[in-house]
Design a protein around this motif. Sequence first.
Motif, mmCIF file in Angstrom:
data_model
loop_
_atom_site.group_PDB
_atom_site.id
_atom_site.type_symbol
_atom_site.label_atom_id
_atom_site.label_comp_id
_atom_site.label_asym_id
_atom_site.label_seq_id
_atom_site.Cartn_x
_atom_site.Cartn_y
_atom_site.Cartn_z
ATOM 1 N N GLU A 11 0.221 0.554 -4.486
ATOM 2 C CA GLU A 11 -0.650 -0.447 -5.117
ATOM 3 C C GLU A 11 -2.103 -0.195 -4.717
ATOM 4 O O GLU A 11 -2.388 0.185 -3.581
ATOM 5 N N PRO A 12 -3.054 -0.421 -5.625
ATOM 6 C CA PRO A 12 -4.469 -0.198 -5.317
ATOM 7 C C PRO A 12 -4.954 -1.110 -4.188
ATOM 8 O O PRO A 12 -4.553 -2.266 -4.093
ATOM 9 N N VAL A 13 -5.829 -0.573 -3.347
ATOM 10 C CA VAL A 13 -6.372 -1.344 -2.231
ATOM 11 C C VAL A 13 -7.075 -2.606 -2.742
ATOM 12 O O VAL A 13 -6.958 -3.684 -2.156
ATOM 13 N N THR A 14 -7.790 -2.476 -3.854
ATOM 14 C CA THR A 14 -8.523 -3.624 -4.394
ATOM 15 C C THR A 14 -7.587 -4.775 -4.731
ATOM 16 O O THR A 14 -7.848 -5.932 -4.376
ATOM 17 N N SER A 73 -6.879 3.911 2.939
ATOM 18 C CA SER A 73 -6.765 5.190 2.225
ATOM 19 C C SER A 73 -6.374 6.343 3.140
ATOM 20 O O SER A 73 -5.694 7.281 2.742
ATOM 21 N N LEU A 118 0.832 -1.196 0.000
ATOM 22 C CA LEU A 118 0.000 0.000 0.000
ATOM 23 C C LEU A 118 0.871 1.252 0.000
ATOM 24 O O LEU A 118 0.574 2.238 -0.676
#
Length: 267
Positions: A233-236, A263, A229
């Motif tokens: 990198e995207p949370v999803t 976030s 994170l």
Amino acid sequence: MNDRNTWISVLAKSVDRRDYESADRSIVVMAKDYPAGHVVPRHTHACGQLIYAVSGIMEVRTDSGLWLVPPQRALWMPAGIAHAMRTRSSPVALRTAYVRVNRCPADAPEQPSAVQVSSLLRELILRAAAIALDYPEDSRDSRILGLILEEITWSPEQRLHLPTGRDRRLAAICEAILAHPQDNRTLDDWASQHGATARTLSRLFTAELGVPFRIWRQQARVMAALPRLAAGEPVTVVALEMGYDTPGAFSSMFKRLLGESPSRYFP
């Protein structure tokens, strides 16, 4: 000293830890940057250390477990405790204060401990990184470095510490989960693989690690997710690769353990 001069002073200083360990001063601060994937082998120091990552996340391993050092926290490492360090998916800008044993805070823990990094402590560490190793004892630089010790506040929460087991079966399970945090096997599955009952393993997790298996695995997943994170990198993507069906389930678990959603933790 302006920002440019500070930057030049940092670059001009040694990045050899031996110079700092042998420095004839009560406290000195080293600035050293590490690339992603870098490993610092197991070692010890004759002095206390305050380990702080200005950016990125440093992983620190001791015999008792694993620590993560994000920008919101520092890690106090007492003298004589063997530890190894590594960066994961992003570079780390590390600032380490080396403190002579006779100058360590009187209430310093005998084991590694989290330190809450206030805005003042952060700025003191950044400024101290530009101070020469042979600064005059009775000087402004000396007073700045001394304030670092005054500003240290031990953090009661140790959520960025992940203990590992002494029992060989427990240790094997912990290492397997650390290597593959998305592994969703149950205690029954692990029990059949390691010649123990699920009840025995459940008791070991609580007795040796202080938390049930489910909570320990959640902590392991958070600690595996944090460097990714931090690298953007995207949370999803991270949530799915940590074994969660939805980003919402992962975010809820993350907030429960660290007090903030992913976030907000990395704004």
